[in-house]
Scaffold this motif. Structure first.
Motif, short mmCIF file in Angstrom:
data_model
loop_
_atom_site.label_atom_id
_atom_site.label_comp_id
_atom_site.label_asym_id
_atom_site.label_seq_id
_atom_site.Cartn_x
_atom_site.Cartn_y
_atom_site.Cartn_z
N GLU A 148 0.74 -1.25 0.02
CA GLU A 148 0.10 -0.21 0.03
C GLU A 148 0.73 1.39 -0.09
O GLU A 148 0.19 2.33 -0.12
N LYS A 149 1.98 1.15 0.31
CA LYS A 149 3.18 2.26 0.25
C LYS A 149 3.07 3.23 -1.19
O LYS A 149 3.34 4.17 -1.24
N CYS A 150 2.89 2.42 -2.00
CA CYS A 150 3.18 2.97 -3.39
C CYS A 150 1.81 3.50 -4.01
O CYS A 150 0.84 2.53 -4.13
N PRO A 151 1.18 4.76 -3.81
CA PRO A 151 -0.21 5.07 -4.53
C PRO A 151 -0.43 4.82 -5.99
O PRO A 151 -1.33 4.55 -6.31
N TYR A 152 0.68 4.53 -6.68
CA TYR A 152 0.45 4.29 -8.11
C TYR A 152 0.59 2.59 -8.32
O TYR A 152 0.72 2.44 -9.81
N ALA A 153 0.63 1.77 -7.46
CA ALA A 153 0.64 0.34 -7.91
C ALA A 153 -0.65 -0.14 -8.34
O ALA A 153 -1.59 0.24 -7.88
N PRO A 154 -0.63 -0.44 -9.48
CA PRO A 154 -1.80 -1.15 -10.15
C PRO A 154 -2.72 -2.05 -9.18
O PRO A 154 -1.90 -2.63 -8.54
N GLU A 155 -4.20 -2.01 -9.19
CA GLU A 155 -4.76 -3.03 -8.68
C GLU A 155 -4.52 -4.40 -8.76
O GLU A 155 -4.38 -5.52 -8.06
#
Ligand code: SF4
Length: 373
Positions: free
Chosen positions: A47-54
């Motif tokens: 969750e620390k990367c706001p841009y990691a895709p679902e």
């Protein structure tokens, strides 16, 4: 699904896709690649990367699921395995060896005494029976069979070798490869009393290799247990952490300042091969063990863990030159090419090239003495 590697994770992140926010550091890591590598080792949170895709979040959570539960019984951990083969990573908890004490039997006290006092030492490890299971009563430091059956464990009563071995393999495959929760409990195999200890030993050995988390025996035989513990020690050694002994000066048969001096690395198997020979020599000796990260002689040399500098520093640290008058150190024959560089670095000692194999040390010493005599 097996665990994702750092590279597999990286492919989903902005830096790999060359999109906005590449290497933006919002996750606390300096780059997307650094974050991916940390994630693969579970050192950070998805969750620390706001841009990691679902899509990445979904497969990461799925791949991170622990395939087999860890269960602790009286301080003994079993299960928690992540791989089918040791070389893929490592095995986690060795197969526990447990013995049943039936307190209705007239000889139970004598059997309990033998089980509790049984211990072997192998490659520096003290090995004992892991767990004592009681039937028809309880004693301190043991668990009743009744209580054991309440734990989240899968039981296999060993009646037929083919059936037991196939079940063990099937359960482990389903747990590891499919991450199927139905198969995630650690598995034990229960052996009823038998007069055929040889067959029991053969079967138990197979189940240690594939894939029992615990073996429970109604029989207790010291030779059987020693054989199984020896096999188990080899199977459950972490391939990334070779067995090591302490780097120091070992003494054999009360050496004095004129005794022979040998040298080797701290790889446990090399050490014990040499130590056994030195113990049986008719003359006393010293063995200097160099810290080489548990590598064998040639591996240590090629990895630069056994260099003239390391040897010189070790001798200095151990203050060895001041302890002895003998000025000759016998090095392993495999390191014959190091003789000159060692003599240059270690001013206090002359280097003698010894044998390639430990078993030849006895003859080598005989020749050495007859040459000197
Ligand atoms: Fe890359 Fe996401 Fe970390 Fe930014 S927050 S550096 S995009 S992993």
């Amino acid at each position: 699904m097996t665990e994702l590697s750092g590279l597999q994770i990286f492919k989903y992140l902005p830096a790999a896709k060359k999109t906005e926010h590449s290497n933006c550091k919002q996750c606390g890591s300096p780059t997307c690649m650094a974050y991916a590598l940390k994630l693969a080792k579970h050192q950070t949170d998805i969750e620390k990367c706001p841009y990691a895709p679902e899509e990445l979040k979904k497969i990461y959570i799925e791949s991170s699921k622990q395939p087999q539960k860890t269960v602790e019984i009286q301080g003994v951990k079993i299960g928690g395995e992540n791989v089918l083969y040791r070389h893929e990573k490592t095995f986690i908890n060795k197969t526990a060896l447990a013995v049943v004490i039936d307190m209705k039997k007239t000889d139970w006290k004598e059997k309990l005494h033998r089980v509790k006092n049984f211990e072997i030492t192998r490659v520096n490890e003290h090995l004992k029976i892991d767990l004592i299971i009681t039937k028809n009563g309880t004693t301190p430091d043991t668990i009743s069979y009744e209580d054991l059956t309440k734990l989240p464990l899968t039981a296999i009563n060993d009646e037929d070798f083919t059936n037991t071995s196939e079940r063990l393999v099937n359960i482990r495959r389903r747990a590891i490869q499919e991450k199927n929760e139905k198969y995630s409990d650690p598995v034990y195999v229960y052996f009823k009393h038998t007069d055929d200890l040889n067959f029991l030993c053969a079967k138990a050995s197979y189940y240690i290799c594939k894939y029992a988390n615990m073996l429970i025996f109604e029989d207790f035989d010291e030779n059987l247990m020693a054989s199984l513990m020896t096999l188990r020690q080899n199977i459950f050694t972490d391939p990334q952490k070779p067995l090591q002994v302490e780097s120091k000066i070992y003494e054999f048969n009360n050496p004095d300042e004129n005794s022979l001096i040998f040298m080797t690395t701290n790889f446990a198997l090399t050490f014990f091969a040499v130590a056994n020979e030195l113990e049986s020599l008719p003359v006393p000796s010293y063995l200097i063990v160099i810290p080489a990260e548990g590598m064998s002689v040639l591996t240590a040399w090629s990895a630069e863990k056994f260099t003239a500098k390391i040897v010189a520093n070790t001798l200095k640290k151990l203050n060895f030159a001041n302890r002895v008058k003998n000025r000759k150190i016998i090095i392993p024959g495999l390191l014959a090419h190091m003789k000159e560089e060692l003599e240059e670095e270690i001013q206090d000692f002359e280097i003698v090239v010894g044998t390639i194999e430990a078993f030849a040390i006895g003859d080598f010493v005989k020749n050495l003495q007859s040459n000197q005599g």
